[in-house]
Scaffold this motif. Structure first.
Motif, short mmCIF file in Angstrom:
data_model
loop_
_atom_site.label_atom_id
_atom_site.label_comp_id
_atom_site.label_asym_id
_atom_site.label_seq_id
_atom_site.Cartn_x
_atom_site.Cartn_y
_atom_site.Cartn_z
N GLY A 4 27.41 -25.15 1.86
CA GLY A 4 25.97 -25.11 2.11
C GLY A 4 25.44 -23.72 2.38
O GLY A 4 24.24 -23.49 2.29
N ASP A 5 26.32 -22.76 2.72
CA ASP A 5 25.87 -21.39 2.97
C ASP A 5 25.32 -20.76 1.70
O ASP A 5 25.82 -20.99 0.60
CB ASP A 5 27.02 -20.51 3.47
CG ASP A 5 27.35 -20.73 4.93
OD1 ASP A 5 26.63 -21.49 5.61
OD2 ASP A 5 28.35 -20.14 5.39
N LYS A 6 24.29 -19.95 1.87
CA LYS A 6 23.70 -19.20 0.76
C LYS A 6 24.43 -17.86 0.66
O LYS A 6 24.68 -17.21 1.68
CB LYS A 6 22.21 -18.98 1.02
CG LYS A 6 21.45 -18.42 -0.16
CD LYS A 6 19.96 -18.40 0.18
CE LYS A 6 19.13 -17.95 -1.00
NZ LYS A 6 17.69 -17.99 -0.68
N THR A 30 21.35 -15.27 -6.08
CA THR A 30 21.84 -16.06 -4.95
C THR A 30 22.37 -17.39 -5.45
O THR A 30 21.98 -17.89 -6.51
CB THR A 30 20.74 -16.29 -3.90
OG1 THR A 30 19.64 -16.94 -4.51
CG2 THR A 30 20.31 -14.98 -3.27
N TYR A 32 24.75 -21.13 -3.76
CA TYR A 32 25.15 -21.90 -2.58
C TYR A 32 26.60 -22.32 -2.73
O TYR A 32 27.05 -22.68 -3.81
CB TYR A 32 24.27 -23.15 -2.44
CG TYR A 32 22.84 -22.80 -2.19
CD1 TYR A 32 22.36 -22.65 -0.90
CD2 TYR A 32 21.96 -22.60 -3.25
CE1 TYR A 32 21.03 -22.32 -0.66
CE2 TYR A 32 20.64 -22.26 -3.02
CZ TYR A 32 20.18 -22.12 -1.72
OH TYR A 32 18.88 -21.79 -1.50
N THR A 34 29.36 -24.88 -2.65
CA THR A 34 29.45 -26.34 -2.74
C THR A 34 30.85 -26.85 -2.47
O THR A 34 31.04 -28.04 -2.24
CB THR A 34 28.98 -26.85 -4.12
OG1 THR A 34 29.78 -26.24 -5.13
CG2 THR A 34 27.51 -26.52 -4.35
N LEU A 43 30.49 -22.06 -6.46
CA LEU A 43 29.12 -21.69 -6.17
C LEU A 43 28.19 -22.32 -7.17
O LEU A 43 28.54 -22.47 -8.35
CB LEU A 43 28.96 -20.16 -6.22
CG LEU A 43 29.85 -19.35 -5.30
CD1 LEU A 43 29.55 -17.86 -5.45
CD2 LEU A 43 29.71 -19.78 -3.85
N TYR A 46 21.96 -24.40 -6.94
CA TYR A 46 21.22 -25.18 -5.95
C TYR A 46 22.22 -25.91 -5.06
O TYR A 46 23.34 -26.21 -5.48
CB TYR A 46 20.21 -26.14 -6.61
CG TYR A 46 20.77 -27.06 -7.64
CD1 TYR A 46 21.19 -28.34 -7.29
CD2 TYR A 46 20.90 -26.67 -8.97
CE1 TYR A 46 21.70 -29.20 -8.24
CE2 TYR A 46 21.41 -27.53 -9.92
CZ TYR A 46 21.81 -28.79 -9.55
OH TYR A 46 22.32 -29.65 -10.49
N PRO A 47 21.87 -26.17 -3.80
CA PRO A 47 22.86 -26.63 -2.82
C PRO A 47 23.47 -28.00 -3.06
O PRO A 47 24.59 -28.25 -2.62
CB PRO A 47 22.10 -26.61 -1.49
CG PRO A 47 20.68 -26.46 -1.82
CD PRO A 47 20.57 -25.93 -3.21
N SER A 58 27.17 -24.08 -12.05
CA SER A 58 28.22 -24.09 -11.05
C SER A 58 29.49 -23.46 -11.61
O SER A 58 29.87 -23.73 -12.74
CB SER A 58 28.50 -25.54 -10.62
OG SER A 58 29.51 -25.59 -9.65
N ARG A 68 28.01 -13.16 1.99
CA ARG A 68 27.00 -13.97 2.70
C ARG A 68 25.60 -13.36 2.43
O ARG A 68 25.43 -12.16 2.45
CB ARG A 68 27.27 -14.01 4.18
CG ARG A 68 26.38 -14.96 4.94
CD ARG A 68 26.68 -14.97 6.42
NE ARG A 68 28.09 -15.17 6.72
CZ ARG A 68 28.67 -16.36 6.86
NH1 ARG A 68 27.96 -17.45 6.71
NH2 ARG A 68 29.96 -16.46 7.14
N TYR A 69 24.63 -14.21 2.18
CA TYR A 69 23.26 -13.78 1.89
C TYR A 69 22.63 -13.20 3.15
O TYR A 69 22.72 -13.79 4.23
CB TYR A 69 22.44 -14.98 1.40
CG TYR A 69 20.99 -14.68 1.17
CD1 TYR A 69 20.58 -13.96 0.06
CD2 TYR A 69 20.02 -15.10 2.07
CE1 TYR A 69 19.24 -13.68 -0.17
CE2 TYR A 69 18.68 -14.84 1.85
CZ TYR A 69 18.30 -14.13 0.73
OH TYR A 69 16.98 -13.85 0.51
#
Length: 71
Positions: A4-6, A30, A32, A34, A43, A46-47, A58, A68-69
């Motif tokens: 879930g982290d961006k 950017t 997310y 998954t 990654l 979208y989350p 993906s 990390r964003y």
């Protein structure tokens, strides 16, 4: 890091730079997390993307290929 982290993409996974086919690979974009593994993370653009999906949205990245964003 956790699911879930961006994050921000650091590495250019494809030399040809055709980001229309794989926008998740564009450096500076950017994504997310998954799914996490010992060597990296899946990654997605979208989350809630399916973490097993290997498409333009993906892709697996090694930990050295993203960070990390930071806003």
């Amino acid at each position: 890091m956790k699911v879930g982290d961006k994050v921000t993409i650091k590495a250019n996974k494809f030399d040809h730079g055709n980001y229309d086919l794989m926008p998740v690979t564009k450096p500076g974009s950017t994504a997310y997390i998954t799914d996490l593994s010992e060597h990296g993370a899946q990654l997605a653009t979208y989350p809630d993307c399916d973490p097993d999906e290997h498409s333009e949205r993906s892709l697996f990245f090694g930990y050295e290929e993203f960070e990390r964003y930071e806003e």
